[in-house]
Write a protein that holds these residues in place. Structure first.
Motif, short mmCIF file in Angstrom:
data_model
loop_
_atom_site.label_atom_id
_atom_site.label_comp_id
_atom_site.label_asym_id
_atom_site.label_seq_id
_atom_site.Cartn_x
_atom_site.Cartn_y
_atom_site.Cartn_z
N SER A 107 0.55 -1.03 0.01
CA SER A 107 -0.04 0.00 0.10
C SER A 107 1.08 1.23 0.09
N PHE A 119 -4.70 -0.87 8.33
CA PHE A 119 -3.30 -1.84 7.78
C PHE A 119 -2.45 -1.98 8.63
N THR A 130 0.97 -5.59 5.84
CA THR A 130 1.02 -4.46 4.95
C THR A 130 2.48 -3.93 4.79
#
Length: 428
Positions: A107, A119, A130
């Motif tokens: 991300s 996240f 993540t």
């Protein structure tokens, strides 16, 4: 609406609906019902077995919500959509509709604070990791991808620093590694940008923002482009038999509906079993807002550009970010995607007096409402470092571009002169 390729403004008013066949009511009714009658035992069984489409129970679907879903799917160029109880729920359920324990997400790091926390702190408790990369650092994205990666996530315009993501480039990497590209397009509502046209596979909006437009409801929506091949064996949730559906394999056993595997699984597994359902009254509110969105987003954008230009020339202002400013770091990328000069309603800036000056402005400004929302018809102001992004550490804030002096403005539909005068009164 499928008989003709209507344009955006027409779809915002008409898509997904015909007059109510029972009453001929022209406006979309609010269906306040918990459940729906089955025509027969076989009809009910076929609905539950996904052999036939139709209404079962209001946790799963509602005719009011159905119009909203079809309308936004049509506007975004998607195949189908699912509304949920909030934008945050839309993000969480979209992610967990793909990733399971042991999987990884890549991300961009310039995210809304709630998304970043989801996240960084919540997904790890579910066994999902993540890896954050600086927005548009594509070498870092490539380096972060490995055999455990199952999706790439990005916001079109990051919250709150307003960096514009180069979606084409993210899409190239996603396609290279056969990963779905998930795009939160909340800051670029319909009428500004269509991520699916640039390779996004899944688009998310917070309905509470410009789509609703009046600060009157909470909701989110996930739009499935229907263009991703889920038969890749690395996507276990789509290729292994689902125990909750008698061994159904979502990527293989839906027949003509296989291209909609993602959105059907999101509805029948996530929504059905966990239940973050959008109430029909909220869906109705968002439909009212959606009808005027094409007009409102023009005014939001026009006002925001004027405010950004005013701030850019003010002696007390240290810096200002708005994608429509020619000196903005995102101007070149923004103009790659945005046509017609509509860059959205968000402006952020910092004062030469730093944190103390920022707080003084937030505490003393008139006309603006100091609250944690954006996309309202009213102009809004916020100090993100101490509110919406306060759960991030100082290091996390700085890595995402958030400084203590940053003031976030969501520019409303008031007369632009009144908005600028309100700012001028406190920038002294």
């Amino acid at each position: 609406m499928s008989e003709k390729n209507y344009r955006y403004e027409t779809l915002a008013i008409h898509a997904g609906q015909i007059p109510d066949p029972a009453t001929q009511a022209r406006a979309v009714p609010v269906y306040r019902t918990t459940a729906f009658n089955f025509k027969s035992a076989k009809h009910g069984a076929d609905l539950f077995a996904l052999k036939e489409s139709g209404n079962i129970y209001a946790r799963l679907m509602n005719p009011t919500n159905d119009v909203l879903e079809k309308r936004l799917a049509a506007i975004e160029g998607g195949a189908a959509a699912l509304s949920l109880s909030s934008g945050t729920a839309a993000i969480a359920f979209a992610i967990t509709n793909i990733l399971k324990q042991g999987d990884e997400l890549v991300s961009a790091n310039n995210l809304y604070g709630g998304t970043y926390t989801q996240f960084a702190s919540i997904l790890p408790a579910w066994g999902i990791t993540t890896k954050f990369t600086k927005v548009n650092d594509f070498a870092a994205v490539e380096e972060a991808i490995n055999e455990k990666t199952r999706a790439i996530y990005v916001e079109t315009i990051g919250n709150p620093k307003l960096d514009f993501a180069d979606i084409d480039e993210y899409s190239k990497i996603a396609k290279k590694h056969h990963l779905p590209l998930i795009v939160d397009s909340t800051f670029t509502p319909p009428g500004i940008f269509k991520p699916i046209e640039h390779g996004a596979n899944i688009v998310i909006h917070s309905l509470s923002k410009w789509i609703g437009g009046h600060g009157a409801g909470i909701g989110g929506i996930v739009i499935d482009a229907g263009n991703f091949d889920w038969t890749d064996k690395k996507f276990d949730l789509y290729n292994k038999p689902d125990g909750g559906y008698h061994g159904l394999r979502f990527a293989h056993d839906l027949g003509d509906l296989n291209p909609l595997a993602f959105i059907l699984r999101l509805r029948t597994v996530g929504l059905r079993n966990v239940g973050p359902t959008l109430a029909p009254d909220a869906a109705w509110i968002f439909l009212q807002g959606l009808q005027s969105l094409p007009l409102r987003i023009e005014r939001h954008s026009q006002n925001a550009l004027k405010v950004a230009q005013y701030l850019e020339s003010h002696p007390k202002v240290a810096w200002v970010r708005y994608p429509g400013l020619k000196n903005d770091p995102s101007y070149e990328i923004a103009n790659k995607y945005i046509k017609g000069g509509l860059y959205g309603g968000m402006v952020v800036f910092g004062l030469k007096g730093g944190y103390d000056a920022a707080v003084k402005v937030v505490d003393n400004i008139s006309l603006f409402s100091n609250l944690a929302n954006v996309g309202d018809s009213k102009s809004l102001i916020l100090h993100p470092a101490s509110t919406s992004h306060s759960q991030l550490s100082d290091e996390e804030q700085l890595s995402s571009g958030l400084t203590k002096d940053l003031i976030r403005l969501s520019i409303g539909l008031e007369n632009s002169d009144d908005i600028i005068e309100a700012l001028d009164e406190v920038l002294i």
